[in-house]
Design a protein around this motif. Structure first.
Motif, PDB file in Angstrom:
ATOM      1  N   CYS A 274       0.847  -1.198   0.000  1.00  0.00           N
ATOM      2  CA  CYS A 274       0.000   0.000   0.000  1.00  0.00           C
ATOM      3  C   CYS A 274       0.881   1.245   0.000  1.00  0.00           C
ATOM      4  CB  CYS A 274      -0.899   0.001   1.236  1.00  0.00           C
ATOM      5  SG  CYS A 274      -1.933   1.475   1.371  1.00  0.00           S
ATOM      6  N   ARG A 275       0.510   2.223  -0.811  1.00  0.00           N
ATOM      7  CA  ARG A 275       1.291   3.459  -0.943  1.00  0.00           C
ATOM      8  C   ARG A 275       0.542   4.665  -0.374  1.00  0.00           C
ATOM      9  NH1 ARG A 275       2.194  -0.177  -4.833  1.00  0.00           N
ATOM     10  NH2 ARG A 275       4.362  -0.574  -5.444  1.00  0.00           N
ATOM     11  N   HIS A 276      -0.344   4.391   0.566  1.00  0.00           N
ATOM     12  CA  HIS A 276      -1.122   5.447   1.214  1.00  0.00           C
ATOM     13  C   HIS A 276      -0.693   5.590   2.669  1.00  0.00           C
ATOM     14  CE1 HIS A 276      -3.573   4.164  -2.218  1.00  0.00           C
ATOM     15  NE2 HIS A 276      -4.110   5.381  -2.200  1.00  0.00           N
ATOM     16  N   SER A 277      -1.083   6.695   3.272  1.00  0.00           N
ATOM     17  CA  SER A 277      -0.772   6.896   4.686  1.00  0.00           C
ATOM     18  C   SER A 277      -1.902   7.624   5.381  1.00  0.00           C
ATOM     19  CB  SER A 277       0.525   7.706   4.836  1.00  0.00           C
ATOM     20  OG  SER A 277       0.302   9.063   4.469  1.00  0.00           O
ATOM     21  N   TRP A 278      -1.913   7.503   6.707  1.00  0.00           N
ATOM     22  CA  TRP A 278      -2.870   8.225   7.544  1.00  0.00           C
ATOM     23  C   TRP A 278      -2.158   9.472   8.066  1.00  0.00           C
ATOM     24  CZ3 TRP A 278      -7.791   6.967   7.379  1.00  0.00           C
ATOM     25  CH2 TRP A 278      -8.158   5.647   7.078  1.00  0.00           C
ATOM     26  N   SER A 279      -2.443  10.604   7.470  1.00  0.00           N
ATOM     27  CA  SER A 279      -1.800  11.852   7.876  1.00  0.00           C
ATOM     28  C   SER A 279      -2.607  12.510   8.988  1.00  0.00           C
ATOM     29  CB  SER A 279      -1.693  12.812   6.691  1.00  0.00           C
ATOM     30  OG  SER A 279      -0.856  12.270   5.685  1.00  0.00           O
ATOM     31  N   PRO A 280      -1.995  12.741  10.150  1.00  0.00           N
ATOM     32  CA  PRO A 280      -2.717  13.410  11.243  1.00  0.00           C
ATOM     33  C   PRO A 280      -3.166  14.806  10.805  1.00  0.00           C
ATOM     34  CG  PRO A 280      -0.656  12.443  12.017  1.00  0.00           C
ATOM     35  CD  PRO A 280      -0.613  12.405  10.524  1.00  0.00           C
ATOM     36  N   VAL A 281      -4.385  15.173  11.155  1.00  0.00           N
ATOM     37  CA  VAL A 281      -4.897  16.511  10.834  1.00  0.00           C
ATOM     38  C   VAL A 281      -5.560  17.109  12.073  1.00  0.00           C
ATOM     39  CG1 VAL A 281      -5.199  16.152   8.357  1.00  0.00           C
ATOM     40  CG2 VAL A 281      -7.026  15.480   9.908  1.00  0.00           C
ATOM     41  N   SER A 282      -5.364  18.387  12.249  1.00  0.00           N
ATOM     42  CA  SER A 282      -5.929  19.079  13.400  1.00  0.00           C
ATOM     43  C   SER A 282      -7.363  19.520  13.102  1.00  0.00           C
ATOM     44  CB  SER A 282      -5.086  20.297  13.749  1.00  0.00           C
ATOM     45  OG  SER A 282      -5.140  21.245  12.687  1.00  0.00           O
ATOM     46  N   LYS A 283      -8.096  19.845  14.154  1.00  0.00           N
ATOM     47  CA  LYS A 283      -9.456  20.355  13.973  1.00  0.00           C
ATOM     48  C   LYS A 283      -9.423  21.693  13.243  1.00  0.00           C
ATOM     49  CE  LYS A 283     -11.425  17.944  17.956  1.00  0.00           C
ATOM     50  NZ  LYS A 283     -12.069  18.065  19.294  1.00  0.00           N
ATOM     51  N   GLY A 284      -8.340  22.467  13.496  1.00  0.00           N
ATOM     52  CA  GLY A 284      -8.194  23.744  12.807  1.00  0.00           C
ATOM     53  C   GLY A 284      -8.034  23.549  11.312  1.00  0.00           C
ATOM     54  N   PHE A 285      -7.245  22.533  10.932  1.00  0.00           N
ATOM     55  CA  PHE A 285      -7.050  22.222   9.514  1.00  0.00           C
ATOM     56  C   PHE A 285      -8.378  21.844   8.869  1.00  0.00           C
ATOM     57  CE2 PHE A 285      -6.447  19.006   6.223  1.00  0.00           C
ATOM     58  CZ  PHE A 285      -5.501  19.592   5.391  1.00  0.00           C
ATOM     59  N   ILE A 286      -9.152  21.015   9.565  1.00  0.00           N
ATOM     60  CA  ILE A 286     -10.442  20.567   9.041  1.00  0.00           C
ATOM     61  C   ILE A 286     -11.383  21.760   8.846  1.00  0.00           C
ATOM     62  CG2 ILE A 286     -12.494  19.180   9.558  1.00  0.00           C
ATOM     63  CD1 ILE A 286     -10.638  17.251  11.063  1.00  0.00           C
ATOM     64  N   LYS A 287     -11.355  22.687   9.811  1.00  0.00           N
ATOM     65  CA  LYS A 287     -12.230  23.857   9.731  1.00  0.00           C
ATOM     66  C   LYS A 287     -11.833  24.760   8.575  1.00  0.00           C
ATOM     67  CE  LYS A 287     -14.033  27.667  12.514  1.00  0.00           C
ATOM     68  NZ  LYS A 287     -14.021  28.341  13.854  1.00  0.00           N
ATOM     69  N   VAL A 288     -10.517  25.037   8.444  1.00  0.00           N
ATOM     70  CA  VAL A 288     -10.027  25.906   7.376  1.00  0.00           C
ATOM     71  C   VAL A 288     -10.334  25.312   6.005  1.00  0.00           C
ATOM     72  CG1 VAL A 288      -7.931  26.804   6.270  1.00  0.00           C
ATOM     73  CG2 VAL A 288      -8.226  27.003   8.750  1.00  0.00           C
ATOM     74  N   MET A 289     -10.201  23.999   5.880  1.00  0.00           N
ATOM     75  CA  MET A 289     -10.436  23.328   4.605  1.00  0.00           C
ATOM     76  C   MET A 289     -11.912  23.041   4.355  1.00  0.00           C
ATOM     77  SD  MET A 289      -7.531  23.127   3.175  1.00  0.00           S
ATOM     78  CE  MET A 289      -8.103  22.130   1.820  1.00  0.00           C
ATOM     79  N   ASP A 290     -12.748  23.373   5.352  1.00  0.00           N
ATOM     80  CA  ASP A 290     -14.189  23.137   5.247  1.00  0.00           C
ATOM     81  C   ASP A 290     -14.474  21.658   4.975  1.00  0.00           C
ATOM     82  OD1 ASP A 290     -16.865  23.829   5.324  1.00  0.00           O
ATOM     83  OD2 ASP A 290     -16.977  24.266   3.175  1.00  0.00           O
ATOM     84  N   LEU A 291     -13.831  20.804   5.756  1.00  0.00           N
ATOM     85  CA  LEU A 291     -13.994  19.358   5.619  1.00  0.00           C
ATOM     86  C   LEU A 291     -14.807  18.814   6.784  1.00  0.00           C
ATOM     87  CD1 LEU A 291     -10.295  18.530   4.660  1.00  0.00           C
ATOM     88  CD2 LEU A 291     -12.251  18.610   3.103  1.00  0.00           C
ATOM     89  N   THR A 292     -15.220  17.577   6.677  1.00  0.00           N
ATOM     90  CA  THR A 292     -15.961  16.925   7.762  1.00  0.00           C
ATOM     91  C   THR A 292     -15.391  15.531   8.008  1.00  0.00           C
ATOM     92  OG1 THR A 292     -17.599  16.052   6.199  1.00  0.00           O
ATOM     93  CG2 THR A 292     -18.108  18.158   7.273  1.00  0.00           C
ATOM     94  N   VAL A 293     -15.542  15.085   9.232  1.00  0.00           N
ATOM     95  CA  VAL A 293     -15.128  13.725   9.584  1.00  0.00           C
ATOM     96  C   VAL A 293     -16.153  12.758   9.009  1.00  0.00           C
ATOM     97  CG1 VAL A 293     -14.622  12.127  11.456  1.00  0.00           C
ATOM     98  CG2 VAL A 293     -14.024  14.556  11.683  1.00  0.00           C
ATOM     99  N   ALA A 294     -15.665  11.677   8.418  1.00  0.00           N
ATOM    100  CA  ALA A 294     -16.567  10.687   7.814  1.00  0.00           C
ATOM    101  C   ALA A 294     -17.507  10.111   8.866  1.00  0.00           C
ATOM    102  CB  ALA A 294     -15.761   9.577   7.166  1.00  0.00           C
ATOM    103  N   SER A 295     -18.737   9.905   8.476  1.00  0.00           N
ATOM    104  CA  SER A 295     -19.700   9.287   9.388  1.00  0.00           C
ATOM    105  C   SER A 295     -19.506   7.771   9.352  1.00  0.00           C
ATOM    106  CB  SER A 295     -21.129   9.643   8.958  1.00  0.00           C
ATOM    107  OG  SER A 295     -21.413   9.062   7.695  1.00  0.00           O
ATOM    108  N   ASP A 296     -19.987   7.111  10.396  1.00  0.00           N
ATOM    109  CA  ASP A 296     -19.875   5.652  10.440  1.00  0.00           C
ATOM    110  C   ASP A 296     -20.587   4.993   9.276  1.00  0.00           C
ATOM    111  OD1 ASP A 296     -18.389   5.847  12.728  1.00  0.00           O
ATOM    112  OD2 ASP A 296     -20.064   5.423  14.091  1.00  0.00           O
TER     113      ASP A 296
END
Length: 303
Positions: A274-296
């Motif tokens: 696998c050539r992917h990784s889990w990159s840690p992201v802060s809540k601030g990053f998520i807010k600035v990027m206007d992203l959301t955490v995936a739902s179950d």
């Protein structure tokens, strides 16, 4: 057995395929980087690109180092067998034989492998600082023990057993037929096959190590959210393709099943190569990027 078309061992084709896939993944990440306009997201993609390129180069250099090490071992074993002292090798305990392998050449490969892990730690720390400017380093004791586990998995569990068996087979055959040439030729071919197979094992552990350090760093920084980053092109597994770009919590990741039996998804990703990784992201990053955490429910079919 060798390929009837090119005369190489079948591992040769696997190696070429992996190199092609590596380049495709690198090219895909470069395209993602070029098309991304947000500087924070560009930094995250670039960190994955840089680490992937490092992992690829480490695996390539590891293969060269292991080839040199096994050549030195072949020379040492040839001298012992030709001098009629092959029984010495057979009488060695597993620990004595391991020490012999290390002192006669394998030590160079071990030193390179462990030093390369420190390079990956440094690159991962740099990526973490883009998320948390105050970040210093993950738990050094935990990282050191992770390096030792990765090294043991490659050498104690794979390289040393395969080389030890080949050596004993060569010594026994030489004693039976009363000649060293054919057994030593067979030993050289066996070492070549082992180098290819063990490089594949090393590459797997190199990738797992990088993800492990990311997880350690995230814990150190108190971050519980991760974005799955990597190629999106045709070489990507369906499992990974569904996750790329999504943000999951650690507990959600721990519920995932990659279907590969390759260990926890947080460190194994999508599984073998696998050539992917889990990159840690802060809540601030998520807010600035206007992203959301995936739902179950979004990841239900992957659990």
């Amino acid at each position: 057995m060798f390929c009837v078309h090119c005369g190489h061992h079948p591992h040769h084709h696997v190696s070429l395929a992996e190199k092609d896939a590596d380049q495709e993944a690198i090219d895909d990440l470069k395209k993602q980087l070029e098309s991304e306009s947000n500087p924070d997201m560009k930094a995250l993609i670039k960190s994955r690109l840089d680490i992937l390129k490092k992992e690829v180069s480490v695996a390539q250099e590891f293969e060269r180092q292991l080839t040199k090490s096994t050549k030195k071992l072949q020379d040492a074993i040839a001298r012992i067998i030709k001098e009629g002292r092959g029984q010495v090798l057979l009488n060695m305990t597993p620990v004595e034989l391991k020490n012999f392998l290390i002192s006669e050449g394998l030590g160079d490969s071990i030193a390179y492998f462990e030093a390369s892990q420190l390079d990956i730690v440094e690159m991962t720390n740099k990526a973490m600082k883009a998320i948390d400017p105050n970040f210093v380093s993950g738990d050094i004791n935990l990282i050191s023990s992770t390096i030792q586990r990765a090294s043991a998995s490659v050498f104690d569990d794979s390289v040393i057993p395969s080389l030890s068996k080949s050596i004993k087979d060569a010594v026994n055959t030489a004693a039976i037929i009363g000649s060293a040439k054919a057994p030593l030729d067979a030993l050289a071919q066996s070492f070549q096959r082992a180098t290819s197979a063990n490089t594949t094992q090393a590459r797997l552990k190199i990738s797992e190590f990088g993800r492990s350090v990311q997880a350690i760093n995230a814990d150190q920084a108190g971050i519980d959210l991760f974005m799955y980053v990597g190629p999106k092109d045709g070489i990507t597994r369906p499992f990974c393709r569904k996750l790329v770009g999504k943000i999951l919590s650690k507990s959600q990741i721990n519920k995932l099943n990659n279907g590969q039996g390759a260990g926890p998804v947080l460190t194994a990703g999508g599984g073998y190569n696998c050539r992917h990784s889990w990159s840690p992201v802060s809540k601030g990053f998520i807010k600035v990027m206007d992203l959301t955490v995936a739902s179950d429910s979004e990841i239900k079919d992957l659990t």
